[in-house]
Design a protein around this motif. Structure first.
Motif, PDB file in Angstrom:
ATOM      1  N   ASN A 267      27.370  46.102  51.881  1.00 14.74           N
ATOM      2  CA  ASN A 267      26.225  45.511  52.567  1.00 14.74           C
ATOM      3  C   ASN A 267      26.006  44.083  52.056  1.00 14.74           C
ATOM      4  O   ASN A 267      25.934  43.859  50.844  1.00 14.74           O
ATOM      5  CB  ASN A 267      24.982  46.366  52.283  1.00 14.74           C
ATOM      6  N   PRO A 268      25.872  43.099  52.958  1.00 17.85           N
ATOM      7  CA  PRO A 268      25.612  41.721  52.505  1.00 17.85           C
ATOM      8  C   PRO A 268      24.362  41.597  51.641  1.00 17.85           C
ATOM      9  O   PRO A 268      24.242  40.651  50.868  1.00 17.85           O
ATOM     10  CB  PRO A 268      25.467  40.945  53.820  1.00 17.85           C
ATOM     11  N   MET A 269      23.448  42.541  51.771  1.00 16.25           N
ATOM     12  CA  MET A 269      22.293  42.549  50.882  1.00 16.25           C
ATOM     13  C   MET A 269      22.736  42.598  49.423  1.00 16.25           C
ATOM     14  O   MET A 269      22.090  42.023  48.534  1.00 16.25           O
ATOM     15  CB  MET A 269      21.420  43.768  51.195  1.00 16.25           C
ATOM     16  N   ILE A 270      23.886  43.276  49.164  1.00 15.62           N
ATOM     17  CA  ILE A 270      24.446  43.365  47.820  1.00 15.62           C
ATOM     18  C   ILE A 270      25.529  42.316  47.601  1.00 15.62           C
ATOM     19  O   ILE A 270      25.502  41.579  46.614  1.00 15.62           O
ATOM     20  CB  ILE A 270      25.008  44.772  47.557  1.00 15.62           C
ATOM     21  N   THR A 271      26.489  42.226  48.517  1.00 18.59           N
ATOM     22  CA  THR A 271      27.619  41.317  48.296  1.00 18.59           C
ATOM     23  C   THR A 271      27.175  39.856  48.245  1.00 18.59           C
ATOM     24  O   THR A 271      27.761  39.042  47.520  1.00 18.59           O
ATOM     25  CB  THR A 271      28.690  41.489  49.386  1.00 18.59           C
ATOM     26  N   GLU A 272      26.147  39.497  49.025  1.00 17.01           N
ATOM     27  CA  GLU A 272      25.626  38.122  49.037  1.00 17.01           C
ATOM     28  C   GLU A 272      24.281  38.020  48.316  1.00 17.01           C
ATOM     29  O   GLU A 272      23.695  36.933  48.264  1.00 17.01           O
ATOM     30  CB  GLU A 272      25.474  37.632  50.482  1.00 17.01           C
TER      31      GLU A 272
ATOM     32  N   LEU B  89      13.813  46.847  44.717  1.00 19.25           N
ATOM     33  CA  LEU B  89      13.250  46.589  46.038  1.00 19.25           C
ATOM     34  C   LEU B  89      11.733  46.441  45.969  1.00 19.25           C
ATOM     35  O   LEU B  89      11.149  45.565  46.623  1.00 19.25           O
ATOM     36  CB  LEU B  89      13.632  47.715  47.000  1.00 19.25           C
ATOM     37  N   VAL B  90      11.081  47.289  45.197  1.00 22.71           N
ATOM     38  CA  VAL B  90       9.622  47.197  45.064  1.00 22.71           C
ATOM     39  C   VAL B  90       9.229  45.861  44.433  1.00 22.71           C
ATOM     40  O   VAL B  90       8.280  45.190  44.883  1.00 22.71           O
ATOM     41  CB  VAL B  90       9.078  48.376  44.240  1.00 22.71           C
ATOM     42  N   LYS B  91       9.950  45.438  43.397  1.00 26.63           N
ATOM     43  CA  LYS B  91       9.657  44.150  42.765  1.00 26.63           C
ATOM     44  C   LYS B  91       9.837  42.994  43.759  1.00 26.63           C
ATOM     45  O   LYS B  91       9.018  42.076  43.814  1.00 26.63           O
ATOM     46  CB  LYS B  91      10.569  43.944  41.548  1.00 26.63           C
TER      47      LYS B  91
ATOM     48  N   VAL C 111      13.953  48.258  52.270  1.00 24.74           N
ATOM     49  CA  VAL C 111      14.872  47.166  52.605  1.00 24.74           C
ATOM     50  C   VAL C 111      14.327  46.351  53.777  1.00 24.74           C
ATOM     51  O   VAL C 111      14.254  45.113  53.720  1.00 24.74           O
ATOM     52  CB  VAL C 111      16.274  47.719  52.920  1.00 24.74           C
ATOM     53  N   ALA C 112      13.943  47.033  54.856  1.00 27.85           N
ATOM     54  CA  ALA C 112      13.381  46.322  56.004  1.00 27.85           C
ATOM     55  C   ALA C 112      12.139  45.546  55.595  1.00 27.85           C
ATOM     56  O   ALA C 112      11.953  44.387  55.986  1.00 27.85           O
ATOM     57  CB  ALA C 112      13.050  47.311  57.121  1.00 27.85           C
ATOM     58  N   ALA C 113      11.283  46.180  54.790  1.00 25.90           N
ATOM     59  CA  ALA C 113      10.035  45.543  54.368  1.00 25.90           C
ATOM     60  C   ALA C 113      10.302  44.285  53.555  1.00 25.90           C
ATOM     61  O   ALA C 113       9.591  43.272  53.703  1.00 25.90           O
ATOM     62  CB  ALA C 113       9.208  46.532  53.557  1.00 25.90           C
ATOM     63  N   CYS C 114      11.301  44.315  52.691  1.00 30.89           N
ATOM     64  CA  CYS C 114      11.608  43.143  51.865  1.00 30.89           C
ATOM     65  C   CYS C 114      12.034  41.958  52.717  1.00 30.89           C
ATOM     66  O   CYS C 114      11.574  40.818  52.493  1.00 30.89           O
ATOM     67  CB  CYS C 114      12.700  43.486  50.857  1.00 30.89           C
TER      68      CYS C 114
ATOM     69  N   GLU D  65      21.306  38.874  49.209  1.00 29.11           N
ATOM     70  CA  GLU D  65      20.411  38.185  50.138  1.00 29.11           C
ATOM     71  C   GLU D  65      18.942  38.246  49.732  1.00 29.11           C
ATOM     72  O   GLU D  65      18.164  37.346  50.058  1.00 29.11           O
ATOM     73  CB  GLU D  65      20.567  38.781  51.539  1.00 29.11           C
ATOM     74  N   LEU D  66      18.553  39.319  49.037  1.00 33.73           N
ATOM     75  CA  LEU D  66      17.154  39.465  48.634  1.00 33.73           C
ATOM     76  C   LEU D  66      16.927  39.119  47.160  1.00 33.73           C
ATOM     77  O   LEU D  66      15.799  39.233  46.666  1.00 33.73           O
ATOM     78  CB  LEU D  66      16.684  40.907  48.880  1.00 33.73           C
ATOM     79  N   GLY D  67      17.995  38.713  46.479  1.00 36.63           N
ATOM     80  CA  GLY D  67      17.859  38.407  45.060  1.00 36.63           C
ATOM     81  C   GLY D  67      17.653  39.635  44.193  1.00 36.63           C
ATOM     82  O   GLY D  67      17.172  39.528  43.058  1.00 36.63           O
TER      83      GLY D  67
END
Length: 527
Positions: A67-72, A238-240, A17-20, A74-76
């Motif tokens: 987590n906004p990473m999911i709700t928004e 996440l890897v993709k 997650v941090a790396a993305c 943020e990383l697609g």
């Protein structure tokens, strides 16, 4: 010698997650992973038979749902990289002796109707309790996915309002205290207590009560879920995402230590002697007990406090079964829709507490404390057509009665056999003629799978006690997601804020790093 902007030790989901986020910000990022696959504790593999896909560690993703990473997105991960969370309308269920069931639906009205079968008073209490939890959730959740506040200012802020003082009260107390305060029926109490003990906490451990307040809000606001294809679906996405933004993962690359020069982290050295240099920063996924193993020259008091971090009181013992046919339950089909399913061979709270007391004394409970189920009911892609898998999870000590964890290698198959006899009281076809294969993971095996994170078999990194929360998780020294005395060395892992389990907590580390590097996180996240 290779040079990147950021070099990361470990490809667990938090590190990914941090790396993305960092790669999306334009940084050149390299991850070094000791295993032959990424994901750490969030992986799905063919453990026994080709075509049967098991979640090796984490299975149900609960806390990441806010987590906004999911709700928004943020990383697609959802829109662009294939993450497909599946939500059942039955997040949680319990089966009691006589195959009596208590089901928590995502729908609050249906949940209350279920509780009313046992106690109308408890049903109304739960309705008010859940509504308060849902109302409190946005305030509490906002701090879960960002760098933590220092514990002192956080408590001062909480102490400034009635709602905040209610949260403080829960944080100081045990789950059992709160359950006994609000509910009357033993089976209702057991149903909710078992849910929070999934966080590897005993029901009466002080400083663990917040889970009781938090879980109903999560369940009735977001639900709980599993990615299609298994828990590793999150890792795959996440890897993709990471590779899409130019990130690189090197597998079978075991880190020996952090390269530190003139008080600054400069890279990572592998056990092969190969160096990977970092221009900006290094991220380490190592347990506080391993701090001095990976970082030389640390202040002795910082190291001593890190060594003193307390692991969770118990661990997990897991068996993975490949089945010719899907499981069938004596309690009926409704429970097969439960994402989380618990089994009780007693119907009194005292009986359950007696079993947890055995764990406290590092003994195997006489009656296994059991959970788990067959994920193919919700996701048939996990096994061949019509076949099933069974994920048998029991709670167990790491060090058995002071004899050492090595004893697990001698007894784990006999323990698995005993646990199977208990599951057979609830699952009608968990029988030898339907079982194709079984593999078993003891608490010692858990530690072996991730020796730098799952120390003492603790998949949650360290205990969720009050003194190991917020900016004090895992210690006040390390709680700001960085290592004092070593500029540019940051931390991720289940032992960091906000805690163990699937939180997507690397987001907080990325925010802290971007703040330190004058990068606008909100812009990177797409706001």
């Amino acid at each position: 010698m290779s040079a990147h902007d950021i070099v990361i030790m470990g490809a667990g989901h938090n590190a990914l997650v941090a790396a993305c986020y960092l790669a999306k910000a334009g940084k050149s990022v390299l991850i070094l992973e000791r295993q032959s696959f990424p994901g750490g504790g969030v992986v799905t593999r063919e453990l026994n038979t080709p075509g049967y896909w098991h979640d090796v560690h984490s299975s149900v993703h609960i806390m990441i749902q806010a987590n906004p990473m999911i709700t928004e997105d943020e990383l697609g991960l959802i829109a662009d990289f294939g993450l497909d969370y599946r939500y059942s309308d039955v997040p949680y269920a319990s089966i009691f002796p006589g195959n009596e069931t208590l089901i928590t639906y995502k729908d609050l009205d249906k949940s209350c109707a279920e509780i009313a079968k046992f106690s109308e008073r408890d049903a109304e209490t739960y309705r008010a309790f859940a509504k308060r939890s849902m109302a409190m959730l946005p305030m509490f959740a906002s701090g879960l996915y960002a760098p933590p506040l220092p514990l002192g200012p956080f408590m001062a802020m909480m102490d400034s309002s009635d709602e905040g003082r209610l949260i403080m009260d829960a944080m100081y107390r045990s789950s059992l205290d709160i359950i006994n305060q609000y509910f009357t029926d033993d089976r209702v109490k057991m149903h909710f207590l078992k849910l929070v003990t999934e966080n590897l906490q005993l029901p009466d451990e002080l400083g663990t009560g917040m889970g009781i307040f938090l879980m109903p809000g999560i369940i009735h606001t977001y639900g709980v879920s599993q990615p299609k294809g298994g828990s590793g679906g999150l890792t795959d996405a996440l890897v993709k995402c990471f590779e899409h933004h130019g990130g690189e993962i090197r597998l079978d690359a075991e880190v020996e230590h952090v390269i530190v020069e003139s008080g600054k982290a400069k890279g990572l050295r592998l056990t092969t002697g190969e160096d990977f240099r970092a221009k900006d920063a290094v991220i380490g996924s190592f347990h506080p007990h391993k701090l001095d193993q990976f970082v030389s020259g640390m202040d002795k008091d910082v190291v001593a406090r890190a060594k003193n971090v307390q692991p969770s009181t118990f661990s997990l013992f897991v068996s993975h079964y490949d089945l010719k046919k899907q499981t069938t339950y004596f309690a009926g089909e409704e429970v097969t829709r439960a994402t989380m399913l618990e089994y009780f061979t007693m119907d009194t709270l005292d009986g359950l507490l007696d079993d947890f007391d055995q764990l406290r004394r590092k003994k195997l409970p006489i009656r296994p404390i059991t959970g788990g189920g067959d994920e193919t009911h919700a996701d048939p892609s996990r096994a061949p057509s019509g076949a099933g898998i069974f994920h048998a999870i029991t709670m167990a000590p790491y060090d058995i009665e002071g004899k050492g964890a090595a004893q697990w290698d001698e007894i784990k198959e006999s323990v698995a056999d005993k646990n199977l006899s208990y599951y057979q009281k609830f699952v009608s076809n968990l029988t030898s003629d339907n079982i194709i294969a079984r593999s078993t993971w003891s608490p010692l095996d858990m530690e072996r799978s991730s020796p730098n994170s799952f120390v003492k078999g603790d998949m949650h990194g360290c205990a969720p006690f009050l003194h190991q929360t917020m900016g004090h998780r895992p210690t006040p020294d390390l709680g700001r997601l960085s290592v004092p005395g070593v500029d540019g060395l940051y931390l991720v892992g289940p032992f960091m804020h906000p805690g163990g389990g699937v939180f997507g907590a690397g987001r907080g580390t990325a925010i802290q790093m971007m703040d330190d590097m004058d990068i606008d996180f909100d812009k990177v996240a797409g706001y």
